[in-house]
Write a protein that holds these residues in place. Structure first.
Motif, short mmCIF file in Angstrom:
data_model
loop_
_atom_site.label_atom_id
_atom_site.label_comp_id
_atom_site.label_asym_id
_atom_site.label_seq_id
_atom_site.Cartn_x
_atom_site.Cartn_y
_atom_site.Cartn_z
N ALA A 177 0.84 -1.20 0.00
CA ALA A 177 0.00 0.00 0.00
C ALA A 177 0.87 1.25 0.00
N ALA A 178 1.97 1.22 0.74
CA ALA A 178 2.88 2.37 0.76
C ALA A 178 3.46 2.62 -0.62
N ALA A 179 3.75 1.55 -1.35
CA ALA A 179 4.29 1.69 -2.70
C ALA A 179 3.25 2.28 -3.65
N VAL A 180 1.99 1.88 -3.50
CA VAL A 180 0.92 2.45 -4.31
C VAL A 180 0.78 3.94 -4.04
N MET A 181 0.81 4.32 -2.77
CA MET A 181 0.68 5.74 -2.43
C MET A 181 1.88 6.53 -2.93
N ALA A 182 3.07 5.94 -2.86
CA ALA A 182 4.26 6.62 -3.39
C ALA A 182 4.13 6.83 -4.89
N ALA A 183 3.54 5.86 -5.59
CA ALA A 183 3.35 6.01 -7.03
C ALA A 183 2.32 7.09 -7.35
N ILE A 184 1.27 7.16 -6.55
CA ILE A 184 0.24 8.18 -6.77
C ILE A 184 0.84 9.57 -6.66
N TYR A 185 1.67 9.77 -5.65
CA TYR A 185 2.21 11.10 -5.39
C TYR A 185 3.58 11.35 -6.02
N ARG A 186 4.06 10.41 -6.85
CA ARG A 186 5.40 10.58 -7.43
C ARG A 186 5.55 11.88 -8.21
#
Length: 460
Positions: A177-186
């Protein structure tokens, strides 16, 4: 990335439009059919600088759409943002989680495997645990994570705050989930925005703690302003002097009628209740709430004193009704307390606000709404600046003074310069700088000018 935003209110609409603006495919879902129909037609349900243009651009590019049907939008999403209201409960002041839990329960059966549920709404500590428990009982897949991602959007500059955030907080212990959020806000972190990943409860508390701390600063400077008026100091100088200390900072040190809006009052009440529930009373927060409530009464007394001790039968022009400039939001606005108290004392009030009159009119019965600031001022016995709209600072003050029956001006936002107001013909009062007000009145007085000794030039 396909993203669904549940809720087309202030946070949901701004979040959805901005997520589209950084490249995602976003569907904003709301059960209010009228609101969705309006958005599809390009009508914004709120006033926010630049929002209509951003929404229009993203809709035209095909990255932003609006819907009332939840199932399809949720099933196709990699992340679902819950952006619904959390108003205080009238019974105890605790945040009402009804809309959040209803949204979670509605989306759960339609979640696809791997979807991240993002709680964007401001919620008490532990809400993420409750949302996760509910989702897991209703979803057909267990591969779902619930993340806390509090918003830090200031009304009036919300788009800038989203696009250039001072921090992005993500609360989760789930690495995927942290990786998904990092991708959203990249797109934002690549431009330098810091991403702070914490546990979920810490993320939930960060939002409440941050808002309460800022409200404490406002309350503190308002009390210092009271002291300044008694000792003859200028609160603006004091605020600048302490704000230059990097440990303190200059923001939220502007004296005025107290904090309002959709966040600070309800968030402080919710934080107080959370502390009480856990046996940890937050005395500084409790005191700040009490001081802020009393602040409105102090402003009423200041206005009455400026009117000579009574407002009975006087016509008062009020400039600004919203809780701050740049928004049409009337939630916890100072006007909702100050104006009714003046009316109870017999004042007749005419008001103007550049954006908030439609929202304010049903909340302020008996207050006449003017078409412009000058129309409100015409024939008034006293004027009050209640919201710091820039157009009030740009008024032709000499013309404004001439338009009034009695040119008395009470500036509750310290928007104007006392000397300039006095030279324009106003009897001017502000907050926390009584000495400057008096000096300006003396300097602008013809009698004072006549009595002032001429300089003696010695010729050699």
């Amino acid at each position: 990335m396909p993203i669904t935003v549940v809720g087309a209110g202030y946070v949901g609409l701004v979040t959805g439009a901005c997520l589209a603006g950084i490249g995602h495919r976003v569907t904003v879902v709301d059960r209010d059919e009228g609101r969705i129909a309006g958005l599809r037609a390009g009508r914004m349900p709120i006033y926010e600088e630049g929002l209509a243009e951003l929404v229009g651009d993203e809709v035209a590019m095909g990255r932003l759409s609006f819907a009332t049907a939840l199932a399809a939008a949720v099933a196709e999403a990699a992340a679902v943002f819950i952006c619904v209201g959390t108003p205080p409960r009238p019974s105890d002041g605790h945040a009402d989680m009804g809309q959040v839990m209803a949204a979670a329960g509605t989306i759960a059966p339609h979640l696809a495997a791997g979807t991240v549920v993002v709680v964007k709404s401001t919620v008490p500590v532990g809400t993420g645990d409750e949302v996760e428990a509910l989702v897991r009982t209703l979803t057909t897949t267990q591969d779902v994570a619930v993340v806390s991602n509090p918003e830090f959007l200031r009304e009036g500059v919300a788009i800038a705050d989203f696009m250039r955030p001072d921090r992005i907080v993500v609360g989760t212990d789930d690495g995927r989930a942290a990786a998904v959020m990092a991708a959203i806000y990249r797109p934002l972190t690549e431009r330098g925005a810091p991403l702070l990943v914490t546990d979920r409860r810490a993320a939930e508390l960060i939002k409440y703690a941050a808002n309460s701390f800022l409200a404490l600063k406002i309350t503190y400077i308002n009390e210092i302003a009271n002291l300044c008026e008694e000792i003859g100091a200028d609160v603006g100088d004091v605020a600048r002097g302490i704000g230059l200390d990097p440990r303190i900072g200059a923001q939220f040190l502007k004296a005025g009628p107290g904090f309002g809006g959709s966040c600070f009052p309800k968030d402080m009440l919710a934080l107080m209740k959370t502390g009480q529930d856990h046996g940890v009373p937050l005395r500084s927060v409790e005191t700040a709430v009490a001081v802020n409530d009393a602040r409105k009464g102090e402003m009423v007394r200041k206005i009455v004193r400026a009117a000579g001790g009574s407002v009975a039968g006087r016509r008062i022009a009020v400039l600004g009704l919203t809780f701050k400039a740049g928004t049409d939001d009337m939630r916890s606005a100072a006007s909702l307390v100050i104006l009714p108290q003046l009316q109870k004392q017999g004042a007749r009030i005419t008001a103007f606000d550049p954006a908030g009159m439609a929202e304010a009119a049903p909340l302020l019965p008996g207050v006449a709404m003017a078409e412009s600031a000058m129309a409100a001022l015409a024939g008034a016995d006293l004027a009050v600046v209640l919201t710091e709209w820039p157009e009030f600072a740009a008024l032709d003050l000499a013309a404004a003074a001439r338009a009034m029956r009695s040119p008395v001006l009470v500036d509750l936002r310290n928007l104007l310069d006392p000397e300039v107001a006095a030279r324009a013909g106003f009897h001017y009062r502000s907050v926390g700088r009584a000495a400057r007000d008096a000096a300006a009145r003396d300097a602008a007085s013809p009698a004072a000018s006549a009595a002032m000794p001429l300089p003696v030039l010695e010729l050699s």
